[in-house]
Design a protein around this motif. Sequence first.
Motif, PDB file in Angstrom:
ATOM      1  N   UNK B  60     -49.386  -4.612  38.531  1.00 41.77           N
ATOM      2  CA  UNK B  60     -48.508  -4.707  37.369  1.00 41.77           C
ATOM      3  C   UNK B  60     -48.026  -6.147  37.274  1.00 41.77           C
ATOM      4  N   UNK B  62     -45.677  -8.876  35.121  1.00 39.37           N
ATOM      5  CA  UNK B  62     -44.604  -9.035  34.149  1.00 39.37           C
ATOM      6  C   UNK B  62     -44.762 -10.408  33.516  1.00 39.37           C
ATOM      7  N   UNK B  86     -43.126 -13.134  35.731  1.00 45.95           N
ATOM      8  CA  UNK B  86     -41.809 -12.832  36.284  1.00 45.95           C
ATOM      9  C   UNK B  86     -40.779 -13.847  35.780  1.00 45.95           C
ATOM     10  N   UNK B 108     -46.758  -5.947  31.541  1.00 48.22           N
ATOM     11  CA  UNK B 108     -45.532  -5.691  30.790  1.00 48.22           C
ATOM     12  C   UNK B 108     -45.099  -7.012  30.172  1.00 48.22           C
ATOM     13  N   UNK B 110     -42.676  -9.238  28.082  1.00 50.26           N
ATOM     14  CA  UNK B 110     -41.279  -9.318  27.647  1.00 50.26           C
ATOM     15  C   UNK B 110     -41.134 -10.555  26.784  1.00 50.26           C
ATOM     16  N   UNK B 127     -53.574  -9.646  23.389  1.00 55.67           N
ATOM     17  CA  UNK B 127     -54.846  -8.946  23.273  1.00 55.67           C
ATOM     18  C   UNK B 127     -55.714  -9.339  24.467  1.00 55.67           C
ATOM     19  N   UNK B 137     -47.916   0.677  25.341  1.00 52.98           N
ATOM     20  CA  UNK B 137     -46.896   1.721  25.428  1.00 52.98           C
ATOM     21  C   UNK B 137     -47.529   3.109  25.412  1.00 52.98           C
ATOM     22  N   UNK B 138     -48.673   3.244  26.069  1.00 52.61           N
ATOM     23  CA  UNK B 138     -49.293   4.543  26.243  1.00 52.61           C
ATOM     24  C   UNK B 138     -50.232   4.956  25.143  1.00 52.61           C
ATOM     25  N   UNK B 163     -39.981  -5.395  24.901  1.00 50.67           N
ATOM     26  CA  UNK B 163     -41.104  -5.307  25.826  1.00 50.67           C
ATOM     27  C   UNK B 163     -42.193  -4.424  25.243  1.00 50.67           C
ATOM     28  N   UNK B 165     -45.755  -2.532  27.054  1.00 50.12           N
ATOM     29  CA  UNK B 165     -46.501  -2.343  28.292  1.00 50.12           C
ATOM     30  C   UNK B 165     -47.954  -2.074  27.938  1.00 50.12           C
TER      31      UNK B 165
END
Lengths: 981, 477
Positions: B60, B62, B86, B108, B110, B127, B137-138, B163, B165
């Motif tokens: 993951x 950030x 981060x 993710x 932000x 992209x 976001x799923x 954000x 994801x």
Amino acid sequence: MKHTLLSSVVLGSALALAALIAPGIAAAAGPIDPGPNPACTAVGTAVTCNLWAKIGTIPLPGSSVTIWGFSATSSGSPSVPGPVLIVNQGDSVSVNLTNSLPRPTSIMFGGQAMVSDTTGAPAGGGTKVYTFTAGAPGTYPYEAGLIPGSQYQAAMGLYGALVVRPTGAPFQANGNPATTFADESLVILGEIDPALNGSATPWTYDLRGFAPKWFLVNGAPYSPSAPPITTTGGNSLLLRYVNAGIQHHSMGVLGLHQRVVAADGSALPFPRTMVAETLAPGQSADVLVSIPVTAATSTKYPIYDASMLMNNSTANGIGGMTALLSAAGAPAGDTVGPITSGIALTAAGSGTYTLTAVTDETTTGGANIAAAEYRVDSTTATAVAMSAADLAFDEVTEPVTTFPSVIDATGWTSGAHTVYVRGRDLLNNWGPFASTTITLDTSGPTVSGLTLTLASPGGIALAGTASDVATGNSNVVDAEYFIDATGTNGTGAAMAVNHQAPIASITATIPDGTTGVVYVHALDAAGNWGTYAQITLGDDSTGPATTVVGPGLGASPNPTNGRIGVNSSTQAVRITASFSDAGLGDGQIAAGEGFIDTPGSNGGGFQFVASDGIFNAVTETGLADIPLTTITLLSDGPHAILVHGKDAAGNWGTLVSLTLTVDKTGPVLTSITASPSPTNTTTIPYTSGTSFGLSATATDATTSVTAGEWWEGADPGAGNGTQFSGVSTTIDYVARDWAAGNHTLNARVRDAAGNWSTVSSTIVAVVLPDNVFADSFGSGGTSAWTSVTDTTSALSVTAGASLNGSPALGMQTTLGGTAGRYVTNATPRLDASYHARFYFNPNGALLANSGVANSTTILSGLNAANNVIFQVQVRRQNAGGGTYQVRLVVARAGGTTATSYYTITNASHYIGVAWQSAASASASLVTDGTVRRTLTNLNTSANLLDAVRLGPSAGLSNAATGTLHFDGFASTRRTATDLLP
Amino acid sequence: MTMQRSTRLRARVWLALLVSPLLVSGALLSPAGTRPAAAATEDTTKTMGIVCTEAGPNPTFNLTTRAGYINLPDGTTAYMWGYSADARPFQHPGPVLCVNEGDTVTVILKNAFALTNPKKAPAVSIIFPGQENVTANGVPSEPQLTGGILTSLAQAAQPGGGTVTYSFVASKPGTFLYESGGGQLATGTPSPYSSPQIQVRMGLFGTLIVRPTGTFPGKVTGASYVYDRADSRFNPDTDYMLLLSEIDPYLNSKVLKGNVFNMNTYHPRYWLVNGRGFPDSIADNFASWLPTQPYGSLAPIRPYDAEPYLDSPANTVLNPGYNPWPAVDRYLSVGTIDYPFHPHGNNGKVIGRDGSPIAGPLGEDMSFDKFSVNIGPGQTWDVLFNWKDAEDYSPANQVPASEPDLQNLTIGMFYSGSPYLGEQAAMPAGVTTLNECGEFYIIAHNHALYQLTSWGVNMTGPITYTRVDPPLPNTCP
């Protein structure tokens, strides 16, 4: 101007936008739809297409623009791109062009075998018929063509696509089953510069100024009204790219893999998979994309120029060379969890935080939120449940919180930490993690690089560096020091911070007379005092000790000649010294300096720099470079370099001396001698030397002679001769392949400082060694010989051919054929005197047919031009039988002289030859130790020996049979003793 | 002293008032940490070659939007946007995300832009060209239409901390780009910088490397392979990135000021490799004087030597110069036109493009040697590169040529004084050198020569060097 033109266009603004979409590129699933009025009609394999070239307009977002385009009907409006022409491979295609434009125009069809049209259809209704047989199946451009001065016409919009289908396989791109598609679409790329299209006389437009403002896919830049290309999940979609613009376009389909199955209508036997396929102007490509079976309803995939060419002139937002693929598919159930947003960490107490976020299912299925959780630093860390802010998970959008619990961060390290939050809906779908990052600072800055220096006036300057970079990265805001014992944070003596940053310089002035341990620490903006660093402020009244001798210390180069620097980039003599105040007050070293020959005042010498960049330790190594320009002013001989260091308390140490020897004068080379000269005066054969010694007599006034070099011929320049160390060397003249005679050798020597002497020379008379070459084939082969000539594989080394028994091997040559079969030795060095002997056994061989007198050469000597200058021949007295006889033949001025033939038995014999080069030379043939004949008064002065061949080399007969044996070959230059067995 | 003390006390009171919330919250935190750092890791001690940002299996990342300035070779700076991992500060280009084939990769994003800082800040998305079935976001990551208007190519994160994801399975090994797909504000006055055309030009891009994990007979791939193929093996110490980009400073200055840029006037004046122009390009990774441009592109390699032993056939003495595997150059372009790039000294062997090995349907090797690699916009090329000491010239086997007179020579600053690899010799008087151990420096550059400039400063731009070090053992530092 533009208004005038627009008002003159008949079709003008009355047309609905949709009607202007060119037939054939309407975006429907399945094969390309050529529209209600297709340009082409087929009768069997005869296809007739009709194109009218016309002036028209096309819409652009917020405006419209004049175009020149093609129409499939005489009454229709022209479109950009023109009507698609769909034919089958092998069809006889006729295209009727009617030109309604104000200028002549023509069409060229990409990839089709036909004669180019360079005249075109005349303006104002002229016609032209193009006929061709449709070529390889695939996608091609057609566009305004090759008549002179028509380069603007394609840019005006006169282009379209020609699709050739494989006969009988309309759902394949090119007849390969692997190119089967369910849906297909043209993707025709173009550009518009309104300055061209808006011109009343585009044929006068200077295309060097062509700068497109609009980038078109299928005749339209992307806008909300551009229809998507539709397909269905699980389908294979064929994209037929044609680049009708003037720029390269690198086309991608985001989220799908493009399989390029054809380029410019040519099938690729090995398709390539591309994220971005570049199409140059005029190129086309057939690309298959597979829509995932799982694609949900109306899943969209952008087709776009990967250079992000997405502007519609000056408009904001996305347009340009972009199109959307829209895949129909099964509506998905609610399989997606809620989206988390708005994560916030609020301080709840000392090192504790309340975490809040919002979970929202409204766009991901609409089920109620059922749970939420958070994890710290990793999405695989232990999950901690969160509760609904309103205490009940019963809504589609649910603010969540850790309250009343808190996140206890007291055990966390300083630095960045990430908190991940996600929610779950009632259907048990977890949503994706969202995150927020907080930076904790729980540690104070570290202090490093403390120094103490005498400040003026009065006091001792304390300086150091405070850094919070590794301990939270907050700004350093304060610092303080204590003497001898640390105290309560914030109660020490203040230090100044140069600026508020994560790394800052901290300074203070300690009063004179203070002694003890100085403790320093700093404060960061988060309120953390760091750990202490310390430095001893001692009673230091003694200067540091200096060391100038030892590994890595001293002067380099030493001795010096004032011309060679310490390295290639530093034109100086480098003095390296070590300074240490250890045990002498333990202050840091602050400086070092040196003097040449005469001490000066403290601080007045040449300065040393610290080897590690900064004087900041109790023991330091420093270096100073004395420029060569300074060295050259010094006299030859030893000079004292006086060095000392200074400590932080300002005390200079005692001067320490090292001797730098300056030697700018080269050695004196009295003579050089070669010995022995002449070489090889010994008369004992086979033990002669191969080298001589070269020695120089030289002296140097200041240093010593350490190296020399020699050369023969032109002076290669100092340092480029053959090196030797000291004053003598040994030269192997045989390995160097020197010729006999006088050689003039030059030499010079160098002293330790690098100065070269003048050149001296001597002559060495080279006499080559007596021994030339010998081989008894003991190696089991012929590798000792310079070369082997044996094209018929008749030559070998065998035990059966051994004639002298030691070793038990010899060389044999099988007869038959006229090609030579012999070994060659090229050791002779243009020799004027030569002796050779060898064992020979005719071994019953027939040398020729009966009745043919055949003399076969079994040993020959050659000059540098490869001419035979002497040879030993063998024959049978009665040709084809009878006794064997040998003779010696010698070349001389004007011809050859031969001995008589001397009979030998059919057994092993020891045969010798003596030969010399002279105006009145003699030559002898010896068999078995008996001199058979000595020829005299031969003028052989023109002949010098360069090589010798052993074995049949000439006079061979095709009729010869049997095997000759050779062994025990030896040769000398001067001594003939070995001619006896 | 007394004076100094009182000044200091005043300062402390003021400070305590200002930062008291921080003091309260921070004072009780234990300095001894028990929890590992959250950040994705990056080896900041690696001076040359690709510096990966990694976060373990199924990572993951950030990524946070940042704004800052980069240094350009003509002494100017450019205002840029970028992605940082981060809590790291602004960097250009974005971090090199390294993952393994088969990993489920979560990014993710932000958007840390505030609405007014940068001025008129847009929403931002990411992209992942070359990846299939990316979710945001799923749900599928796909173009976003708002009221029928296309606002971005993927779901975007709103400024002010929004954000998104993204997640995908890295199913294909190779070299890929990630970049902005644009994004428009959900409410309020639209930002003039919503198009990916502007956001990518502003620096919102980076490299994604998927390392193979497949197997083939007798081998398991990994960081020594580009693809799941035995013939894609390379020396992992010589893994190099050449990410090519361009800048029109007028665009950047308009964005800095919050003004509208007329894209019809776009005209690049700077061209960069790994976010730097020459000579910055050959500085070490994380060079202190380039605080926002962490990635260099100097490519040190050693001569090809396939002989593992010095005493073949006895094979008892290992050859320290053994170097049978090539380097890999991973070319990527986020420019607007093709960049014809070539390293001098040898042809490269093109083994993959856009994350696909150049191979037939049955795995046939279709790789090919190529000198100039024409990298189109949005493309990636994986090219193996060797340097072979073909003639084996040395002081004992000299080049059969005579040296021109000194006055006819220009001595380069990397010249060793000797034409022979691993040899150093005296330089002409007054000439200094940066050469350290007789190594060679062979230029590698974009051969669109008009792009070797920084707005008119010649011989800058996308130039770097292949540094050929002498075979081991050598005296190189």
